[in-house]
Design an enzyme around this catalytic site. Sequence first.
Site, PDB file in Angstrom:
ATOM      1  N   CYS A 191      -6.334  -0.114 -10.550  1.00  0.00           N
ATOM      2  CA  CYS A 191      -5.462  -1.176 -11.060  1.00  0.00           C
ATOM      3  C   CYS A 191      -6.184  -1.992 -12.129  1.00  0.00           C
ATOM      4  O   CYS A 191      -7.370  -2.307 -11.993  1.00  0.00           O
ATOM      5  CB  CYS A 191      -5.053  -2.060  -9.882  1.00  0.00           C
ATOM      6  SG  CYS A 191      -4.187  -3.556 -10.332  1.00  0.00           S
ATOM      7  N   HIS A 205      -8.257   3.520   4.444  1.00  0.00           N
ATOM      8  CA  HIS A 205      -7.436   2.483   3.810  1.00  0.00           C
ATOM      9  C   HIS A 205      -5.969   2.919   3.819  1.00  0.00           C
ATOM     10  O   HIS A 205      -5.665   4.085   3.529  1.00  0.00           O
ATOM     11  CB  HIS A 205      -7.918   2.243   2.375  1.00  0.00           C
ATOM     12  CG  HIS A 205      -7.347   1.015   1.766  1.00  0.00           C
ATOM     13  ND1 HIS A 205      -6.070   0.965   1.272  1.00  0.00           N
ATOM     14  CD2 HIS A 205      -7.881  -0.224   1.594  1.00  0.00           C
ATOM     15  CE1 HIS A 205      -5.832  -0.251   0.801  1.00  0.00           C
ATOM     16  NE2 HIS A 205      -6.913  -0.988   0.993  1.00  0.00           N
ATOM     17  N   THR A 241      -6.431   2.322  -5.882  1.00  0.00           N
ATOM     18  CA  THR A 241      -6.263   1.329  -6.954  1.00  0.00           C
ATOM     19  C   THR A 241      -7.312   0.234  -6.936  1.00  0.00           C
ATOM     20  O   THR A 241      -7.585  -0.369  -7.964  1.00  0.00           O
ATOM     21  CB  THR A 241      -4.872   0.664  -6.898  1.00  0.00           C
ATOM     22  OG1 THR A 241      -4.719   0.018  -5.635  1.00  0.00           O
ATOM     23  CG2 THR A 241      -3.762   1.664  -7.138  1.00  0.00           C
ATOM     24  N   HIS A 279       0.809  -1.221   0.000  1.00  0.00           N
ATOM     25  CA  HIS A 279       0.000   0.000   0.000  1.00  0.00           C
ATOM     26  C   HIS A 279       0.838   1.266   0.000  1.00  0.00           C
ATOM     27  O   HIS A 279       0.312   2.354  -0.177  1.00  0.00           O
ATOM     28  CB  HIS A 279      -0.906   0.045   1.240  1.00  0.00           C
ATOM     29  CG  HIS A 279      -1.800  -1.129   1.358  1.00  0.00           C
ATOM     30  ND1 HIS A 279      -1.684  -2.059   2.364  1.00  0.00           N
ATOM     31  CD2 HIS A 279      -2.823  -1.546   0.582  1.00  0.00           C
ATOM     32  CE1 HIS A 279      -2.608  -2.989   2.207  1.00  0.00           C
ATOM     33  NE2 HIS A 279      -3.308  -2.701   1.131  1.00  0.00           N
ATOM     34  N   GLU A 297      -3.593   2.535   1.758  1.00  0.00           N
ATOM     35  CA  GLU A 297      -3.141   3.098   0.479  1.00  0.00           C
ATOM     36  C   GLU A 297      -3.527   4.566   0.364  1.00  0.00           C
ATOM     37  O   GLU A 297      -2.735   5.399  -0.074  1.00  0.00           O
ATOM     38  CB  GLU A 297      -3.724   2.307  -0.690  1.00  0.00           C
ATOM     39  CG  GLU A 297      -3.357   2.899  -2.035  1.00  0.00           C
ATOM     40  CD  GLU A 297      -4.134   2.297  -3.189  1.00  0.00           C
ATOM     41  OE1 GLU A 297      -4.423   3.056  -4.136  1.00  0.00           O
ATOM     42  OE2 GLU A 297      -4.455   1.093  -3.162  1.00  0.00           O
ATOM     43  N   CYS A 333       3.331  -1.364  -4.402  1.00  0.00           N
ATOM     44  CA  CYS A 333       2.808  -1.718  -5.722  1.00  0.00           C
ATOM     45  C   CYS A 333       3.167  -0.613  -6.722  1.00  0.00           C
ATOM     46  O   CYS A 333       3.016   0.574  -6.416  1.00  0.00           O
ATOM     47  CB  CYS A 333       1.291  -1.866  -5.607  1.00  0.00           C
ATOM     48  SG  CYS A 333       0.439  -1.954  -7.181  1.00  0.00           S
TER      49      CYS A 333
END
Length: 176
Positions: free
Chosen positions: A165, A97, A137, A47, A99, A69
């Site tokens: 993503c 979250h 993502t 993340h 990320e 990522c």
Amino acid sequence: KGRVYTYGPIIHNEEVVKDLENKGVKVINSLEEFQDIPEGTVVIRSHGVAKEVYDFLKKQDLKIVDATCPFVLKIHRIVERESRAGRHIVIIGNKDHPEVEATRGWCEGPSTVIETREEAEKFLLEGYEKVCIVSQTTFNYKNFQELVEILAKKRYDRLVLNTICNATNERQAEAA
């Protein structure tokens, strides 16, 4: 040399995290916990982390293994660049979250996280006319489109980048 640490759980899988802990990998959840660690390796989770975390870890002279990522890294570069250019960053995603928290940490100016229709409808900028809209993502693509359409009606000078993503898009399409 030294112990291996992860900044936050490496992935959203308690069994894997527990297995790694049994093998000696320690999960660290705050920068303060790193202050008394003389040596070791820190694995940055997929993340990502905020820029201040990277800077702090480099000063601690700990080895960093960055497992962020590539799609997430791309978003970090986008929000850093666009916020530096004076755009208000809008992240469509879940504010809690990891990320999204990490992405906010790359913004050099104001940012807002929007997850729901209500939040998009209430969104109002005072003094900022330029916005850059990105997405978590793993956010649902249809929901992303819907929220962007609501924001588009507000007539800001907007740059919209679909940063969902490809694998997430494919899974959502298969499920539909």
